[in-house]
Design a protein around this motif. Structure first.
Motif, PDB file in Angstrom:
ATOM      1  N   GLY A 256       2.199 -15.126 -19.582  1.00 12.03           N
ATOM      2  CA  GLY A 256       2.076 -16.419 -18.927  1.00 12.03           C
ATOM      3  C   GLY A 256       3.118 -16.555 -17.580  1.00 12.03           C
ATOM      4  O   GLY A 256       3.232 -17.640 -17.111  1.00 12.03           O
ATOM      5  N   ASN A 257       3.805 -15.590 -17.318  1.00 13.24           N
ATOM      6  CA  ASN A 257       4.657 -15.915 -16.115  1.00 13.24           C
ATOM      7  C   ASN A 257       4.037 -14.829 -15.013  1.00 13.24           C
ATOM      8  O   ASN A 257       3.679 -13.660 -15.509  1.00 13.24           O
ATOM      9  N   THR A 258       4.348 -15.166 -14.070  1.00 10.44           N
ATOM     10  CA  THR A 258       3.895 -14.626 -12.604  1.00 10.44           C
ATOM     11  C   THR A 258       5.198 -13.726 -12.150  1.00 10.44           C
ATOM     12  O   THR A 258       6.215 -14.084 -11.962  1.00 10.44           O
ATOM     13  N   ASN A 259       5.005 -12.370 -11.993  1.00  9.88           N
ATOM     14  CA  ASN A 259       5.731 -11.426 -11.506  1.00  9.88           C
ATOM     15  C   ASN A 259       5.076 -10.762 -10.267  1.00  9.88           C
ATOM     16  O   ASN A 259       4.146 -10.547  -9.976  1.00  9.88           O
ATOM     17  N   TYR A 260       6.167 -10.488  -9.310  1.00 12.79           N
ATOM     18  CA  TYR A 260       5.762 -10.093  -8.134  1.00 12.79           C
ATOM     19  C   TYR A 260       6.293  -8.507  -8.081  1.00 12.79           C
ATOM     20  O   TYR A 260       7.551  -8.259  -8.230  1.00 12.79           O
ATOM     21  N   TYR A 261       5.432  -7.664  -7.303  1.00 11.63           N
ATOM     22  CA  TYR A 261       5.749  -6.143  -7.368  1.00 11.63           C
ATOM     23  C   TYR A 261       5.866  -6.015  -5.973  1.00 11.63           C
ATOM     24  O   TYR A 261       4.907  -5.865  -5.123  1.00 11.63           O
ATOM     25  N   ILE A 262       7.161  -5.613  -5.264  1.00 15.56           N
ATOM     26  CA  ILE A 262       7.217  -5.609  -3.950  1.00 15.56           C
ATOM     27  C   ILE A 262       7.449  -4.031  -3.637  1.00 15.56           C
ATOM     28  O   ILE A 262       8.465  -3.464  -4.195  1.00 15.56           O
ATOM     29  N   GLU A 263       6.942  -3.556  -2.692  1.00 21.83           N
ATOM     30  CA  GLU A 263       7.244  -2.224  -1.972  1.00 21.83           C
ATOM     31  C   GLU A 263       7.749  -2.078  -0.880  1.00 21.83           C
ATOM     32  O   GLU A 263       7.270  -2.872   0.155  1.00 21.83           O
ATOM     33  N   LEU A 264       9.017  -1.590  -0.654  1.00 24.97           N
ATOM     34  CA  LEU A 264       9.815  -1.918   0.609  1.00 24.97           C
ATOM     35  C   LEU A 264       9.449  -0.537   1.363  1.00 24.97           C
ATOM     36  O   LEU A 264       9.544   0.606   0.723  1.00 24.97           O
ATOM     37  N   ALA A 265       9.529  -0.400   2.777  1.00 22.34           N
ATOM     38  CA  ALA A 265       9.407   0.896   3.745  1.00 22.34           C
ATOM     39  C   ALA A 265      10.693   1.599   3.329  1.00 22.34           C
ATOM     40  O   ALA A 265      11.738   1.238   3.425  1.00 22.34           O
ATOM     41  N   GLY A 266      10.298   2.838   3.159  1.00 19.94           N
ATOM     42  CA  GLY A 266      11.535   4.028   3.007  1.00 19.94           C
ATOM     43  C   GLY A 266      12.002   3.867   1.556  1.00 19.94           C
ATOM     44  O   GLY A 266      12.721   4.848   1.382  1.00 19.94           O
ATOM     45  N   LYS A 267      11.458   3.052   0.572  1.00 21.19           N
ATOM     46  CA  LYS A 267      11.985   3.037  -0.929  1.00 21.19           C
ATOM     47  C   LYS A 267      11.008   3.524  -1.645  1.00 21.19           C
ATOM     48  O   LYS A 267       9.768   3.286  -1.388  1.00 21.19           O
TER      49      LYS A 267
END
Length: 543
Positions: free
Chosen positions: A490-501
């Motif tokens: 029931g909770n929104t999670n954000y998955y973030i990919e950063l340049a170089g990581k």
């Protein structure tokens, strides 16, 4: 008369053999059970002699009750046997008295050498994938539910729920609880005993996944067996003189089932200072066994010392630093365990941990102790804060309207902060929420419907507190090359990919509303704790 004496001796020996078969006392002069057994056998013989003499065994005319053993040499037998009973009783009672803590407080205090250590040096930041969310009660429910799905087994077997079952072990570096199946009843034992018990349950404490491990060769030696395959009887007849402590069910690195049977001795006087000197490992399938001295116990064994022995010895260490009298008068530097304990997985070993509280103060801890259950290595950490029960009450207070009950906490290192982790269960015993509670500031509670949410909530609280050292936090600034969302519990999670990581940074919408506005190409700064995972929970995020 000699025939009566001989007949009574034979009958006594027969009764003693039957009693030994069921009582199984160790044939050891250091075992109180041995003295009780011998005294009982001697009393039985005297009773049989009295009954065989009938009216001749009493003098009623003088209204006195006594044995009339004036027949031949039998009177001497009576005196010898009565004398032996008295001597054994004196040894039994006197041995316990002279072995007491009153006379040997210093020796009791030194049973467990404890070294003082630094918390952050010994307890590393744990990955969320390694957090054990299942306690023993939950593991039992999960095991019962799994067995109920197996139609071919549920009619004949049950999951063993005795104290030696659902042992917490490290299986391939995963905290796991294991429990053997048992026969449903005597009739089902009769129908299945030739093949043995078909397997055992394994509950992954991090994912709550339950597996029934089926064995090619069944378990034929266990406490639920009868006759000479009964584990207690099998041990006693194989090792007549050894004294066994509480055994536990474990599996080795290949998943083979064994019984771990600690052997204890007394280190103080006759019956004082109970401690483990070795372990007998019994193959649960074929009954073969091997004795190991305590320093030679194989690495895969996780529980050579019972929790009761460990907790008692910690109490001795804390109570008798300044002798016995000080525990009654003054109580200077006297400390005791907090009343509960749990387990940690460190370097492929299971460690018992418990808080220490000052005598007369049960609201706060002055520190806590970790003890390796295989080697008995003991470490003391000076960390003042809330007791485990205070932390449980604090977490329950956050959701008091739901009437959830907290499990006994597990101690973790979160951002170099000693932190209690616990689950919150409903009235049906189902885990509904998770909580992180700061040990030093137990009003600081992070709660969530899943681990990530609770973790993020807790890290946010620590970051906002100026008194908490956040040096464990790392930060990185980079361009978002990809961002995705997923709804979990029931909770929104954000998955973030950063340049170089290489890692993926995970953040709950509850961390910052800014997340809903982020797009690919935005420059952001994220704060996090590097746990070595591919997916890392974010502590803070800024655009």
């Amino acid at each position: 008369m000699k025939k009566k004496v001989f007949r009574n001796i034979i009958l006594t020996v027969l009764l003693a053999a039957i009693a030994y078969y069921f009582m199984l006392p160790p044939m050891n002069l250091r075992a109180p059970e041995f003295y009780g057994y011998v005294i009982t056998v001697l009393i039985v013989f005297l009773v049989l002699m009295a009954l065989s003499m009938g009216k001749q065994a009493y003098e009623t005319r003088t209204e006195r009750f006594k044995l009339n053993l004036s027949f031949g040499s039998t009177g001497k037998w009576f005196k010898v046997i009565m004398g032996l009973i008295i001597v054994l009783a004196v040894i039994l009672v006197g041995g316990k008295v002279i072995s007491s803590e009153f006379f040997h407080a210093s020796a009791y205090q030194q049973l467990m050498p404890v070294s003082e250590r630094e918390f952050t040096e010994d307890i590393s930041q744990i990955s969320l994938r390694e957090v054990p969310v299942v306690d023993r009660d939950t593991a039992i429910r999960l095991g019962d539910r799994k067995l109920g799905e197996l139609v071919d087994l549920v009619s004949q077997f049950e999951v063993d729920e005795n104290m030696y079952s659902y042992t917490q072990i490290n299986y391939n570096d995963v905290p796991t609880r294991v429990a053997p199946l048992i026969y449903g009843d005597v009739i089902k034992w009769f129908n299945n005993q030739s093949k043995g018990i078909p397997g055992y349950m394994a509950v992954d404490m991090t994912t709550q996944e339950v597996t029934l491990k089926r064995l090619d060769q069944g378990i034929k030696y266990s406490p639920g067996e009868f006759f000479f395959r009964n584990l207690d009887r099998h041990l006693r007849f194989s090792y007549p003189s050894l004294m066994f402590d509480d055994y536990s069910f474990e599996i080795d690195d290949e998943g083979n089932p064994f019984w771990i049977c600690p052997v204890y001795t007394y280190k103080i006087a006759l019956f004082g200072g109970k401690d483990i000197k070795g372990v007998v490992i019994v193959d649960a399938q074929d009954g073969s066994s091997t004795y190991y001295d305590i320093q030679d116990v194989p690495q895969w064994v996780d529980k050579a010392y019972s929790s009761d022995i460990v907790v008692n010895q910690i109490d001795y260490w804390g109570k008798y630093k300044k002798g016995f009298i000080n525990t009654v008068i003054g109580q200077k530097e006297v400390c005791l365990t907090s009343g509960g304990y749990n387990y940690l997985a460190i370097d492929d070993d299971v460690w018992l941990y418990t808080g220490l509280t000052s005598a007369g103060n049960d609201q706060s801890n002055i520190g806590f102790v970790l003890v390796n259950l295989r080697t008995k290595e003991a470490r003391y950490y000076v960390v003042s804060g809330a007791t485990e029960y205070s932390a449980m009450a604090s977490a329950e207070g956050q959701v008091q309207h739901l009437n959830y009950e907290a499990t006994f906490p597990v101690l973790l290192n979160i951002a170099n902060q000693p932190t209690y982790f616990l689950s919150l269960k409903d009235n049906a015993g189902l885990v509904k929420k998770f909580a992180y509670v700061n040990v030093e500031k137990y009003q600081m509670v992070g709660i969530g419907d899943n681990l990530n949410e609770a973790y993020s909530s807790y890290l946010k609280l620590t970051a906002e507190d100026d008194d908490i050292d956040t040096s464990a936090l790392q930060s990185v600034t980079g361009k978002i090359v990809r961002i995705r969302t997923a709804v979990k519990d029931g909770n929104t999670n954000y998955y973030i990919e950063l340049a170089g990581k290489n890692q993926i940074f995970v953040a709950s919408i509850e961390l910052n509303d800014l997340l809903a506005l982020l797009e690919e190409g935005d420059m952001v700064t994220v704060s996090y704790i590097d746990t070595g995972d591919s997916f890392i929970t974010v502590n803070a995020i800024e655009k």
